[in-house]
Write a protein that holds these residues in place. Structure first.
Motif, PDB file in Angstrom:
ATOM      1  N   ALA A 196      -0.874   6.986  -2.382  1.00 23.81           N
ATOM      2  CA  ALA A 196      -0.002   8.177  -3.357  1.00 23.81           C
ATOM      3  C   ALA A 196       1.134   7.994  -3.291  1.00 23.81           C
ATOM      4  O   ALA A 196       2.628   7.673  -3.797  1.00 23.81           O
ATOM      5  CB  ALA A 196      -0.418   8.158  -4.699  1.00 23.81           C
ATOM      6  N   ARG A 197       1.657   8.522  -2.283  1.00 20.51           N
ATOM      7  CA  ARG A 197       3.601   8.888  -1.820  1.00 20.51           C
ATOM      8  C   ARG A 197       3.848   7.980  -1.462  1.00 20.51           C
ATOM      9  O   ARG A 197       5.127   7.710  -1.402  1.00 20.51           O
ATOM     10  CB  ARG A 197       3.173   9.863  -0.721  1.00 20.51           C
ATOM     11  N   MET A 198       3.103   7.226  -0.482  1.00 16.60           N
ATOM     12  CA  MET A 198       3.594   5.244  -0.066  1.00 16.60           C
ATOM     13  C   MET A 198       4.532   5.068  -1.374  1.00 16.60           C
ATOM     14  O   MET A 198       5.116   3.420  -0.914  1.00 16.60           O
ATOM     15  CB  MET A 198       2.844   4.239   0.706  1.00 16.60           C
ATOM     16  N   TYR A 199       3.903   4.995  -2.428  1.00 19.37           N
ATOM     17  CA  TYR A 199       4.600   3.718  -3.154  1.00 19.37           C
ATOM     18  C   TYR A 199       5.381   3.673  -3.547  1.00 19.37           C
ATOM     19  O   TYR A 199       6.181   2.437  -4.399  1.00 19.37           O
ATOM     20  CB  TYR A 199       3.341   3.935  -5.169  1.00 19.37           C
ATOM     21  N   GLY A 200       6.365   5.182  -3.433  1.00 15.28           N
ATOM     22  CA  GLY A 200       7.817   4.865  -4.100  1.00 15.28           C
ATOM     23  C   GLY A 200       8.637   5.184  -5.286  1.00 15.28           C
ATOM     24  O   GLY A 200       7.230   5.936  -6.089  1.00 15.28           O
ATOM     25  N   GLN A 201       8.742   4.416  -5.965  1.00 20.29           N
ATOM     26  CA  GLN A 201       9.337   4.276  -7.243  1.00 20.29           C
ATOM     27  C   GLN A 201       8.909   2.990  -8.003  1.00 20.29           C
ATOM     28  O   GLN A 201       9.428   2.150  -8.775  1.00 20.29           O
ATOM     29  CB  GLN A 201      10.681   3.751  -7.077  1.00 20.29           C
ATOM     30  N   GLY A 222     -13.128  14.900   4.746  1.00 20.61           N
ATOM     31  CA  GLY A 222     -12.052  15.339   3.019  1.00 20.61           C
ATOM     32  C   GLY A 222     -11.170  14.083   4.366  1.00 20.61           C
ATOM     33  O   GLY A 222     -10.377  13.668   2.888  1.00 20.61           O
ATOM     34  N   PHE A 223     -11.626  12.861   4.327  1.00 19.45           N
ATOM     35  CA  PHE A 223     -11.242  11.759   4.750  1.00 19.45           C
ATOM     36  C   PHE A 223     -10.722  10.987   3.488  1.00 19.45           C
ATOM     37  O   PHE A 223      -9.047  10.118   3.225  1.00 19.45           O
ATOM     38  CB  PHE A 223     -11.925  10.378   5.537  1.00 19.45           C
ATOM     39  N   ALA A 224     -11.234  10.624   2.536  1.00 16.20           N
ATOM     40  CA  ALA A 224     -11.025   9.783   1.748  1.00 16.20           C
ATOM     41  C   ALA A 224     -10.365  10.963   0.305  1.00 16.20           C
ATOM     42  O   ALA A 224      -8.838   9.725   0.137  1.00 16.20           O
ATOM     43  CB  ALA A 224     -12.684   9.532   0.619  1.00 16.20           C
ATOM     44  N   ALA A 225     -10.114  12.384   0.463  1.00 16.99           N
ATOM     45  CA  ALA A 225      -9.240  12.627  -0.316  1.00 16.99           C
ATOM     46  C   ALA A 225      -7.690  12.706   0.270  1.00 16.99           C
ATOM     47  O   ALA A 225      -6.578  12.710  -0.560  1.00 16.99           O
ATOM     48  CB  ALA A 225      -9.358  14.012  -0.560  1.00 16.99           C
ATOM     49  N   PHE A 226      -7.277  12.713   1.981  1.00 14.09           N
ATOM     50  CA  PHE A 226      -6.725  12.840   2.601  1.00 14.09           C
ATOM     51  C   PHE A 226      -5.923  11.602   2.396  1.00 14.09           C
ATOM     52  O   PHE A 226      -4.466  11.277   1.833  1.00 14.09           O
ATOM     53  CB  PHE A 226      -6.949  13.386   3.882  1.00 14.09           C
ATOM     54  N   MET A 227      -6.295  10.248   2.359  1.00 12.55           N
ATOM     55  CA  MET A 227      -5.960   8.905   2.680  1.00 12.55           C
ATOM     56  C   MET A 227      -5.846   8.588   0.820  1.00 12.55           C
ATOM     57  O   MET A 227      -4.466   7.905   0.359  1.00 12.55           O
ATOM     58  CB  MET A 227      -6.955   7.661   2.942  1.00 12.55           C
ATOM     59  N   THR A 228      -6.272   9.329   0.000  1.00 11.10           N
ATOM     60  CA  THR A 228      -5.464   8.238  -1.511  1.00 11.10           C
ATOM     61  C   THR A 228      -4.404   9.408  -1.569  1.00 11.10           C
ATOM     62  O   THR A 228      -3.698   8.616  -2.435  1.00 11.10           O
ATOM     63  CB  THR A 228      -7.340   9.012  -2.325  1.00 11.10           C
ATOM     64  N   SER A 229      -4.372  10.614  -1.467  1.00  6.97           N
ATOM     65  CA  SER A 229      -3.107  11.323  -1.593  1.00  6.97           C
ATOM     66  C   SER A 229      -2.064  10.533  -0.701  1.00  6.97           C
ATOM     67  O   SER A 229      -0.716  10.401  -1.170  1.00  6.97           O
ATOM     68  CB  SER A 229      -3.285  12.419  -1.178  1.00  6.97           C
ATOM     69  N   ASN A 253      -7.523  -2.312  -5.975  1.00 10.41           N
ATOM     70  CA  ASN A 253      -8.428  -2.614  -5.585  1.00 10.41           C
ATOM     71  C   ASN A 253      -8.649  -2.565  -3.616  1.00 10.41           C
ATOM     72  O   ASN A 253      -8.989  -3.172  -3.243  1.00 10.41           O
ATOM     73  CB  ASN A 253      -7.435  -4.209  -5.495  1.00 10.41           C
ATOM     74  N   ARG A 254      -8.620  -1.422  -3.959  1.00 12.34           N
ATOM     75  CA  ARG A 254      -8.739  -0.495  -2.564  1.00 12.34           C
ATOM     76  C   ARG A 254      -9.640  -0.017  -1.767  1.00 12.34           C
ATOM     77  O   ARG A 254     -10.289  -0.271  -3.169  1.00 12.34           O
ATOM     78  CB  ARG A 254      -7.243   0.842  -1.767  1.00 12.34           C
ATOM     79  N   THR A 255     -10.077  -0.648  -0.950  1.00 10.90           N
ATOM     80  CA  THR A 255     -11.257   0.105  -0.571  1.00 10.90           C
ATOM     81  C   THR A 255     -11.171   1.134   0.727  1.00 10.90           C
ATOM     82  O   THR A 255     -11.500   0.443   2.219  1.00 10.90           O
ATOM     83  CB  THR A 255     -12.577  -0.900  -0.427  1.00 10.90           C
ATOM     84  N   LEU A 256     -11.617   2.324   0.999  1.00 12.51           N
ATOM     85  CA  LEU A 256     -11.925   2.984   1.725  1.00 12.51           C
ATOM     86  C   LEU A 256     -12.843   2.934   2.473  1.00 12.51           C
ATOM     87  O   LEU A 256     -13.938   3.772   2.483  1.00 12.51           O
ATOM     88  CB  LEU A 256     -10.845   4.615   1.384  1.00 12.51           C
TER      89      LEU A 256
END
Length: 241
Positions: free
Chosen positions: A139-144, A129-136, A156-159
């Protein structure tokens, strides 16, 4: 013997030398919205394992700092760089300054007072579940952050699981005292160096004092301007916004 890898990069602008270091899962395109070349001769790099640079372990910040130094040497630019790093790139920038001459360091959205990752996160990072965990998590780090900008960053991200596990191995494998010793080595500045720490999201109130007690430099923190129209300091130790 130190084994470095050639880094994909571009050079633009005139003025004092600046090396721009992206964060984990990103590449040098992440700096496209920041007008660094308007003030500096800017070298934007893809760290090893990122972008179009070789995908060759190890992925620790010390090895990546060696790669950067070899690139600066190969470019034949005879001046010490200002190193600017976003997120994990801030750790690499700090490691660079601890080993090689610099004009100063700017870290963006990266504290150096790191702790081991929780067991649940470690399992997710190592599992299917690495990709799903990292994507979530990202996304939470983007703030406002503006939705369009956040979408551009995500695009532009590559996991790459092997790269992330290698880079974050200290957070995954070390006990707190060992991790503290590892980071102390990363931050072991040989001489006083201007150091600016920028944060778009809140950090602990005691972080500036913690940082100043471990790096013998002038340190600051501030919230940068709007992420959609960022303006950054043009000299170490200054802060806009």
């Amino acid at each position: 013997m130190i084994r470095t890898v050639p880094l994909a990069h571009d050079v633009d602008g005139v003025g004092p030398l600046l090396v721009a270091i992206h964060g984990m899962t990103e590449d040098r395109r992440s700096w496209a919205r920041v007008p660094l070349a308007a003030h500096f001769r800017t070298v934007r790099v893809d760290l090893r394992g990122h972008g179009t640079s070789p995908r060759v372990p190890p992925y620790d910040p010390l090895s990546m700092a060696d790669d950067l130094h070899e690139l600066v040497r190969a470019l034949g630019i005879e001046q010490d760089p200002l190193v600017v790093g976003h997120s994990f790139g801030g750790v690499v920038a700090t490691a660079y300054a601890a080993r090689f001459p610099t004009r100063g360091v700017v870290t963006v959205d990266q504290t150096l007072d790191v702790k081991p990752l929780p067991a649940r996160a470690a399992r997710a990072l190592r599992g299917e579940g690495f990709a799903a965990f990292m994507t979530s998590a990202l996304a939470r780090m983007y703030g406002q952050l503006d939705t369009a900008v956040a979408g551009e960053i995500s695009k532009n991200r590559t996991l790459r699981q092997d790269v992330l596990l290698g880079a974050w191995a200290p957070l995954l494998d070390l006990e707190p005292p060992e991790l503290a010793a590892f980071m102390a080595n990363v931050m072991a500045m040989r001489q006083p160096t201007p150091f600016l720490s920028l944060h778009g999201l809140p950090v602990a109130d005691d972080y500036p004092a913690w940082l100043g007690s471990r790096i013998p430099v002038r340190s600051s923190r501030c919230r940068p301007p709007s992420p959609t129209t960022p303006t950054w300091p043009t000299r170490p130790g200054s802060c806009s916004g």
